[in-house]
Scaffold this motif. Structure first.
Motif, short mmCIF file in Angstrom:
data_model
loop_
_atom_site.label_atom_id
_atom_site.label_comp_id
_atom_site.label_asym_id
_atom_site.label_seq_id
_atom_site.Cartn_x
_atom_site.Cartn_y
_atom_site.Cartn_z
N TYR A 1 16.15 84.32 7.83
CA TYR A 1 15.09 84.12 6.84
C TYR A 1 15.44 82.88 6.03
N GLU A 2 14.41 82.21 5.51
CA GLU A 2 14.67 81.04 4.69
C GLU A 2 13.67 80.99 3.55
N GLY A 3 14.17 80.68 2.35
CA GLY A 3 13.30 80.54 1.19
C GLY A 3 12.90 79.10 0.97
N TRP A 4 11.68 78.91 0.44
CA TRP A 4 11.15 77.57 0.21
C TRP A 4 10.44 77.51 -1.13
N MET A 5 10.85 76.59 -1.99
CA MET A 5 10.06 76.27 -3.17
C MET A 5 9.05 75.20 -2.75
N ILE A 6 7.79 75.39 -3.15
CA ILE A 6 6.70 74.57 -2.64
C ILE A 6 6.01 73.82 -3.78
N HIS A 7 5.90 72.51 -3.60
CA HIS A 7 5.13 71.66 -4.51
C HIS A 7 3.88 71.18 -3.79
N ASP A 8 2.71 71.54 -4.30
CA ASP A 8 1.47 71.02 -3.74
C ASP A 8 1.18 69.68 -4.41
N VAL B 1 -1.71 70.13 0.30
CA VAL B 1 -0.63 69.51 1.07
C VAL B 1 0.70 69.94 0.46
N PRO B 2 1.41 70.87 1.10
CA PRO B 2 2.65 71.41 0.52
C PRO B 2 3.88 70.58 0.88
N LEU B 3 4.73 70.41 -0.11
CA LEU B 3 6.04 69.82 0.08
C LEU B 3 7.04 70.96 -0.08
N TRP C 1 16.54 67.98 -2.11
CA TRP C 1 16.18 67.08 -1.03
C TRP C 1 15.27 67.82 -0.06
N ILE C 2 14.46 67.09 0.67
CA ILE C 2 13.44 67.65 1.57
C ILE C 2 13.80 67.32 3.01
N HIS C 3 13.47 68.22 3.90
CA HIS C 3 13.69 68.00 5.34
C HIS C 3 13.04 66.69 5.80
N PRO C 4 13.48 66.13 6.92
CA PRO C 4 12.85 64.90 7.43
C PRO C 4 11.37 65.16 7.75
N PRO D 1 15.38 62.63 -0.88
CA PRO D 1 15.11 63.25 -2.18
C PRO D 1 13.65 63.68 -2.30
N SER D 2 13.43 64.73 -3.08
CA SER D 2 12.09 65.33 -3.16
C SER D 2 11.04 64.36 -3.66
N GLY D 3 11.38 63.54 -4.66
CA GLY D 3 10.41 62.59 -5.18
C GLY D 3 10.05 61.51 -4.18
#
Length: 487
Positions: free
Chosen positions: A180-187, A253-255, A283-286, A363-365
């Protein structure tokens, strides 16, 4: 032995049916009602466990609905009580947001429901349905560590934060290639308008007047500054139980930022701790992996077709670089070297040469900036390119190049450090989104596909839980005791 096997099959089938019928009958208000029905076994110490939980120093100040959800998990059968939050500074950790998770906020799937003709036989559900059908619920607490010299405002990307996840029930994954994996999501949202750079491209974090004019004409005019961006210009349609893959899906569009992988304990409870800060976790996946997960379309407005096109897993990021339209590196240079195994946590240090230089993500930004290029900068970024995949590949390569100082297509620990200057800015603070903009949370059922991107992203086909952000302002004390190591 044959009779034992027959009884086990009947029990599995019975529990599978209960997974559908029991959640509508159970109440979440009392300890007794939350016990697993026969033939499963209740928690004999439910009242004492709930009382112990509610009296803990890290729980007593929490908002009522969050306390109630954690107490609900405590009085159920469990291996451990919900995680205790320890202080990592002289002052108490501060709760500033949380998420309450359940299985109701997205289209049901084989992990969460009985689907006739698919998994309605005498077969155990692979994720939910544990404890003879207790509804699967969870809670995520996000707290700030008031460390000396660091910000105490959670909106500041330099702040250090901790994420605590507690879930019940999820079946333990016995297949070693699953988790299982958790994800925080920024639209992503529509940013402010600003004059372009000298080359006509939009400045960081903005769109041009021409971009804004195109967005405003889309759909019913939703895409104006400050709003959540939608791909059709209509009001946001967040994931819903009424969705239908692939024709009825969310238009946002989710990040998605990983909160790490986890498994369940013997009693089907899950407990996970994750740090959220610029030291390699924010940081975000490629993003260039997305067209190969199974949930991403070739063009705007089309359904995803990677599975039909045979593109699942076609591209990997195991050898880091800036994607199909960017720098491609040799495995001998930046692959996982057995003489010096890759350690993405080796982010900080006094000797730059010893810090990790083979980061796969960004990085997320910066990931958000890539999405602005792809979806919102219709005039200022490659206006002639309409293909969604091509725009994504080009944007990824272009934005990585602005921060990448040695031209290898990788944002290393040194290059991505929050104090490093890049692209004319005195530091990289702009490259990191604060946790407060991650408006949703999801848990997925993953398999070892070699990708860092969520399975079937950006669709919800592998989701098992989701929830929305609840802000806590002013913050409340949410820790007790002291961690042995204040890092």
């Amino acid at each position: 032995m044959e009779q034992d096997n027959t009884n086990r099959t009947r029990l599995i089938g019975f529990c599978s049916v209960l997974a559908v019928t029991v959640p509508t009958l159970l109440s979440a208000t009392t300890a007794r009602a939350e016990q697993a029905p026969p033939p499963c076994h209740p928690n004999p110490t439910a009242d004492a466990d709930e009382a112990a939980l509610r009296s803990r120093g890290d729980i007593v100040n929490l908002p009522g609905e969050l306390q109630d959800r954690l107490a609900q998990l405590a009085n159920r059968p469990h291996t451990y009580l919900p995680l205790q939050v320890f202080a990592e500074a002289d002052g108490a950790s501060q709760l500033f947001q949380y998420y309450l998770l359940d299985t109701n906020g997205f289209e049901s799937n084989v992990f969460t429901a009985i689907i006739p003709g698919v998994n309605d036989g005498n077969v155990q559900l692979t994720a939910t349905g544990g404890n003879c059908g207790l509804p699967t619920v969870g809670a995520v607490r996000v707290v700030l560590e008031p460390k000396p010299g660091l910000p105490t405002d959670p909106n500041n990307p330099r702040a250090f934060n901790d994420v605590f996840t507690d879930i019940s029930p999820l079946f333990v994954i016995n297949n070693e290639s699953g988790w299982y994996e958790g994800w925080m999501i920024h639209d992503i949202t529509v940013p402010q308008i600003a004059a372009p750079r000298p080359d006509g491209l939009a400045q960081f974090g903005t769109i041009t007047q021409q971009d804004a004019a195109i967005l405003a004409r889309m759909g019913t005019g939703n895409n104006v500054a400050g709003n959540v961006f939608t791909i059709d210009g209509r009001p946001p349609h967040f994931p819903s139980a009424s969705d239908h893959f692939p024709d009825v899906q969310t238009n946002v569009v989710p990040l998605q930022e990983s909160m790490g992988a986890y498994n369940a304990f013997q009693q089907s409870d899950v407990h996970s701790y994750w740090e959220f800060n610029y030291l390699g976790t924010n940081w975000i996946h490629p993003l260039y992996e997305l067209p190969f997960t199974g949930g991403f379309p070739d063009n705007f407005g089309q359904p995803p077709d990677a599975f039909e096109d045979g593109e699942i897993g076609k591209l990997q990021s195991i050898v880091p670089g800036s994607g199909p339209r960017g720098v491609k590196n040799q495995p001998q240079a930046v692959g996982d070297n057995p003489n010096l195994p890759r350690d993405p946590d080796k982010f900080d240090g006094d000797v730059d040469a010893q810090r990790e230089f083979r980061q796969r993500g960004v990085p997320s930004g910066l990931a958000n900036e890539i999405y602005l290029d792809v979806y919102e900068r219709r005039a200022s970024f490659e206006p002639q390119v309409k293909n969604l995949q091509r725009r994504l590949f080009d944007a990824y390569a272009a934005e990585v190049a602005r921060v990448d100082q040695n031209g290898d297509g990788i944002i290393s620990a040194v290059e991505g450090d929050i104090d490093t200057p890049s692209d004319g800015f005195p530091d990289n603070e702009r490259l990191f989104l604060p946790p407060t903009v991650f408006n949703r949370f999801a848990v997925t059922r993953e398999i070892n596909d070699g990708l860092l991107a969520p399975r079937f992203a950006p669709s919800q086909r592998a989701w098992v839980l989701s929830g929305v952000l609840v802000a806590v302002n002013p913050t409340v004390d949410a820790s007790t005791g002291r961690d042995a190591d204040d890092r």
